[in-house]
Design a protein around this motif. Structure first.
Motif, PDB file in Angstrom:
ATOM      1  N   GLY A 134       0.777  -1.224   0.000  1.00  0.00           N
ATOM      2  CA  GLY A 134       0.000   0.000   0.000  1.00  0.00           C
ATOM      3  C   GLY A 134       0.810   1.275   0.000  1.00  0.00           C
ATOM      4  N   GLU A 135       2.125   1.154  -0.013  1.00  0.00           N
ATOM      5  CA  GLU A 135       2.985   2.334   0.010  1.00  0.00           C
ATOM      6  C   GLU A 135       3.158   2.896  -1.403  1.00  0.00           C
ATOM      7  OE1 GLU A 135       7.190   3.554   2.158  1.00  0.00           O
ATOM      8  OE2 GLU A 135       7.002   1.531   1.336  1.00  0.00           O
ATOM      9  N   SER A 136       3.377   4.199  -1.487  1.00  0.00           N
ATOM     10  CA  SER A 136       3.765   4.839  -2.740  1.00  0.00           C
ATOM     11  C   SER A 136       5.243   5.178  -2.619  1.00  0.00           C
ATOM     12  CB  SER A 136       2.934   6.099  -2.990  1.00  0.00           C
ATOM     13  OG  SER A 136       3.295   6.692  -4.213  1.00  0.00           O
ATOM     14  N   PHE A 137       6.058   4.433  -3.366  1.00  0.00           N
ATOM     15  CA  PHE A 137       7.514   4.490  -3.211  1.00  0.00           C
ATOM     16  C   PHE A 137       8.125   5.042  -4.489  1.00  0.00           C
ATOM     17  CE2 PHE A 137      11.771   2.600  -3.466  1.00  0.00           C
ATOM     18  CZ  PHE A 137      12.278   2.891  -2.208  1.00  0.00           C
ATOM     19  N   GLY A 138       9.062   5.971  -4.345  1.00  0.00           N
ATOM     20  CA  GLY A 138       9.651   6.607  -5.514  1.00  0.00           C
ATOM     21  C   GLY A 138      11.142   6.409  -5.631  1.00  0.00           C
ATOM     22  N   LEU A 139      11.606   6.380  -6.885  1.00  0.00           N
ATOM     23  CA  LEU A 139      13.030   6.428  -7.203  1.00  0.00           C
ATOM     24  C   LEU A 139      13.251   7.742  -7.932  1.00  0.00           C
ATOM     25  CD1 LEU A 139      12.081   3.230  -7.520  1.00  0.00           C
ATOM     26  CD2 LEU A 139      14.461   2.951  -8.194  1.00  0.00           C
ATOM     27  N   LEU A 140      13.946   8.655  -7.284  1.00  0.00           N
ATOM     28  CA  LEU A 140      14.140   9.998  -7.803  1.00  0.00           C
ATOM     29  C   LEU A 140      15.583  10.160  -8.251  1.00  0.00           C
ATOM     30  CD1 LEU A 140      13.010  12.936  -8.112  1.00  0.00           C
ATOM     31  CD2 LEU A 140      13.861  13.354  -5.804  1.00  0.00           C
ATOM     32  N   GLY A 141      15.773  10.666  -9.463  1.00  0.00           N
ATOM     33  CA  GLY A 141      17.121  10.883  -9.948  1.00  0.00           C
ATOM     34  C   GLY A 141      17.116  11.354 -11.383  1.00  0.00           C
ATOM     35  N   MET A 192      10.902  16.721  -9.159  1.00  0.00           N
ATOM     36  CA  MET A 192      10.864  16.755  -7.705  1.00  0.00           C
ATOM     37  C   MET A 192       9.467  17.047  -7.176  1.00  0.00           C
ATOM     38  SD  MET A 192      12.454  19.441  -9.225  1.00  0.00           S
ATOM     39  CE  MET A 192      12.218  21.209  -9.424  1.00  0.00           C
ATOM     40  N   ASP A 193       8.689  17.893  -7.897  1.00  0.00           N
ATOM     41  CA  ASP A 193       7.345  18.183  -7.409  1.00  0.00           C
ATOM     42  C   ASP A 193       6.463  16.951  -7.488  1.00  0.00           C
ATOM     43  OD1 ASP A 193       7.433  18.252 -10.199  1.00  0.00           O
ATOM     44  OD2 ASP A 193       5.866  19.775 -10.371  1.00  0.00           O
ATOM     45  N   GLU A 194       6.683  16.115  -8.502  1.00  0.00           N
ATOM     46  CA  GLU A 194       5.916  14.879  -8.625  1.00  0.00           C
ATOM     47  C   GLU A 194       6.230  13.925  -7.468  1.00  0.00           C
ATOM     48  OE1 GLU A 194       4.627  13.182 -12.448  1.00  0.00           O
ATOM     49  OE2 GLU A 194       6.387  11.898 -12.177  1.00  0.00           O
ATOM     50  N   ALA A 195       7.511  13.814  -7.142  1.00  0.00           N
ATOM     51  CA  ALA A 195       7.906  12.944  -6.035  1.00  0.00           C
ATOM     52  C   ALA A 195       7.315  13.440  -4.718  1.00  0.00           C
ATOM     53  CB  ALA A 195       9.425  12.872  -5.944  1.00  0.00           C
ATOM     54  N   ASP A 231       5.098   8.479  -0.606  1.00  0.00           N
ATOM     55  CA  ASP A 231       5.167   8.403   0.852  1.00  0.00           C
ATOM     56  C   ASP A 231       6.631   8.378   1.296  1.00  0.00           C
ATOM     57  OD1 ASP A 231       2.338   8.122   1.024  1.00  0.00           O
ATOM     58  OD2 ASP A 231       2.553   5.999   0.539  1.00  0.00           O
ATOM     59  N   ARG A 232       7.441   7.709   0.515  1.00  0.00           N
ATOM     60  CA  ARG A 232       8.862   7.546   0.826  1.00  0.00           C
ATOM     61  C   ARG A 232       9.606   7.361  -0.490  1.00  0.00           C
ATOM     62  NH1 ARG A 232      11.808   3.093   2.313  1.00  0.00           N
ATOM     63  NH2 ARG A 232       9.939   1.816   2.022  1.00  0.00           N
ATOM     64  N   LEU A 233      10.883   7.706  -0.509  1.00  0.00           N
ATOM     65  CA  LEU A 233      11.625   7.599  -1.761  1.00  0.00           C
ATOM     66  C   LEU A 233      13.109   7.427  -1.493  1.00  0.00           C
ATOM     67  CD1 LEU A 233      13.160  10.599  -2.320  1.00  0.00           C
ATOM     68  CD2 LEU A 233      10.785  11.273  -2.624  1.00  0.00           C
ATOM     69  N   ILE A 234      13.802   7.009  -2.540  1.00  0.00           N
ATOM     70  CA  ILE A 234      15.255   7.018  -2.523  1.00  0.00           C
ATOM     71  C   ILE A 234      15.732   7.965  -3.622  1.00  0.00           C
ATOM     72  CG2 ILE A 234      15.628   4.744  -1.509  1.00  0.00           C
ATOM     73  CD1 ILE A 234      15.946   3.573  -4.284  1.00  0.00           C
ATOM     74  N   VAL A 235      16.774   8.723  -3.308  1.00  0.00           N
ATOM     75  CA  VAL A 235      17.414   9.600  -4.289  1.00  0.00           C
ATOM     76  C   VAL A 235      18.595   8.830  -4.862  1.00  0.00           C
ATOM     77  CG1 VAL A 235      18.566  11.800  -4.680  1.00  0.00           C
ATOM     78  CG2 VAL A 235      16.715  11.644  -2.997  1.00  0.00           C
ATOM     79  N   VAL A 236      18.571   8.603  -6.177  1.00  0.00           N
ATOM     80  CA  VAL A 236      19.561   7.755  -6.835  1.00  0.00           C
ATOM     81  C   VAL A 236      20.406   8.582  -7.801  1.00  0.00           C
ATOM     82  CG1 VAL A 236      19.903   5.691  -8.250  1.00  0.00           C
ATOM     83  CG2 VAL A 236      17.960   5.820  -6.694  1.00  0.00           C
ATOM     84  N   GLY A 285      14.148   8.385   2.514  1.00  0.00           N
ATOM     85  CA  GLY A 285      13.232   8.862   3.544  1.00  0.00           C
ATOM     86  C   GLY A 285      11.989   9.468   2.931  1.00  0.00           C
ATOM     87  N   THR A 286      11.158  10.087   3.761  1.00  0.00           N
ATOM     88  CA  THR A 286      10.003  10.798   3.245  1.00  0.00           C
ATOM     89  C   THR A 286      10.491  12.107   2.616  1.00  0.00           C
ATOM     90  OG1 THR A 286       9.601  12.086   5.254  1.00  0.00           O
ATOM     91  CG2 THR A 286       8.621   9.877   5.137  1.00  0.00           C
ATOM     92  N   PRO A 287       9.730  12.679   1.672  1.00  0.00           N
ATOM     93  CA  PRO A 287      10.151  13.957   1.096  1.00  0.00           C
ATOM     94  C   PRO A 287      10.400  15.031   2.149  1.00  0.00           C
ATOM     95  CG  PRO A 287       8.399  13.006  -0.235  1.00  0.00           C
ATOM     96  CD  PRO A 287       8.532  12.134   0.982  1.00  0.00           C
ATOM     97  N   ALA A 288       9.505  15.150   3.120  1.00  0.00           N
ATOM     98  CA  ALA A 288       9.657  16.185   4.145  1.00  0.00           C
ATOM     99  C   ALA A 288      10.918  15.959   4.980  1.00  0.00           C
ATOM    100  CB  ALA A 288       8.428  16.223   5.043  1.00  0.00           C
ATOM    101  N   THR A 289      11.185  14.696   5.297  1.00  0.00           N
ATOM    102  CA  THR A 289      12.369  14.384   6.113  1.00  0.00           C
ATOM    103  C   THR A 289      13.649  14.709   5.357  1.00  0.00           C
ATOM    104  OG1 THR A 289      11.222  12.644   7.338  1.00  0.00           O
ATOM    105  CG2 THR A 289      13.621  12.561   7.302  1.00  0.00           C
ATOM    106  N   LEU A 290      13.707  14.350   4.084  1.00  0.00           N
ATOM    107  CA  LEU A 290      14.906  14.612   3.287  1.00  0.00           C
ATOM    108  C   LEU A 290      15.168  16.105   3.153  1.00  0.00           C
ATOM    109  CD1 LEU A 290      14.535  11.930   0.475  1.00  0.00           C
ATOM    110  CD2 LEU A 290      16.120  11.914   2.408  1.00  0.00           C
TER     111      LEU A 290
END
Length: 313
Positions: A36-43, A201-204, A209-214, A223-228
């Motif tokens: 149920g998580e929305s997980f992102g790979l941002l890079g 970045m705005d899409e992520a 809910d949580r993502l990794i920056v690659v 982490g979460t966008p807000a935490t990062l």
């Protein structure tokens, strides 16, 4: 805690080239995705995001490391895993000879679904994608945003446990992007696990809910966008432009005006808790930027801090 639907540990994908060193596209990624998580790979482009998605989607074997999808090894149980996934590729690959409804119906038949069930599911998905009035239109008659919504609808035909989305809104105008985001929000509310790659970045920030920056196949942060943003940037950013020939020189004069100063080819970024206060100090110093603005920090700033370069190059 529920068992992760995706678990990767030291995941590596290397491509061999005759007479040249191996090209390592994915270099030791480790992450988990909960149901149920929305997980992102941002890079940026070339970071290894699409390669990772192909391994998760059980269409590309890994070079080394461990990978489990829905409790199964994709290298051994590829067909079983693929039957339980929905995939939205980077490029739309809809059948141009068929209309919108037929694209959904035929795809459902590929999964062995009975014809009656395919028809019912196609109508439900056309409504979900807001394409009921385009059901009999050929693909070439649809706008870019409509094609993306149809591609997402097609990826849902088999009620997948996980929906993989590779750069879902690339090439779309802002209005089409927001419509697509709304459809993905609805999937999140239904409890569908979303895994998406993006360099926006705005899409992520909106979807994940949580993502990794690659970058270069490696995880730079997680982490979460807000935490990062909180960990790697200030609350606000003052952007000032003095002209490309003057930015480097003037940036040296802005040292101490905020937490840190970054010089980009077209502008200077001053990171601070109070962006308006930074602009006031710049004015008091007798400096007159060509343009200025204050905005909140974003994941773009996190990436710049971690890698020294912009997400979109």
């Amino acid at each position: 805690m529920p068992e992760p639907v995706i678990r990767a540990e030291n995941l590596v994908k290397a491509y061999r080239a005759k007479g040249r060193p191996d090209f390592v596209a994915v270099d030791g990624l480790s992450f988990e995705v909960a149901p149920g998580e929305s997980f992102g790979l941002l890079g940026p482009n070339g970071a290894g995001k699409s390669t990772t998605m192909k391994m998760v989607g059980a269409v590309s074997t890994r070079t080394s490391g461990d990978l489990s999808i829905l409790g199964l090894d994709p290298d051994r149980y590829g067909p079983e895993i693929r039957s339980r996934l929905g995939v939205v590729p980077q490029q739309d690959n809809l059948d141009g000879e068929l209309n919108a409804r037929e694209n959904l119906y035929v795809y459902g038949r590929y999964f062995g679904m009975p014809g009656k069930e395919c028809k019912q599911k196609a109508e439900e998905l056309l409504a979900f994608a807001q394409l009921e009035d385009r059901a009999t239109h050929k693909v070439d008659q649809l706008s870019g945003g409509m094609k993306r919504r149809l591609t997402i609808a097609r990826g849902l035909i088999n009620d997948p446990r996980i929906l993989l989305l590779d750069e879902p809104t690339t090439g779309l105008d802002p209005q089409a992007r927001h419509v697509l985001w709304d459809r993905l929000f609805r999937l999140k509310e239904r409890g569908t696990t979303l895994v998406l790659t993006t360099h926006y970045m705005d899409e992520a920030e909106q979807l994940c809910d949580r993502l990794i920056v690659v970058d270069k196949g490696r995880i730079m942060a997680e982490g979460t966008p807000a935490t990062l943003i909180r960990q790697h940037s200030s609350r606000e950013v003052a952007e000032v432009r003095f002209g490309s020939q003057h930015n480097e020189r003037i940036a040296a004069q802005l040292a101490g005006f905020g937490d840190r100063v970054e010089v980009l080819p077209d502008r200077i970024l001053v990171y601070a808790h109070d962006g308006e206060g930074v602009l006031a100090r710049i004015a008091d110093a007798g400096l007159e930027p060509l343009t200025s603005l204050v905005r909140r920090s974003s994941l773009e700033d996190v990436f710049l801090r971690l890698t020294g370069r912009s997400l979109i190059e």
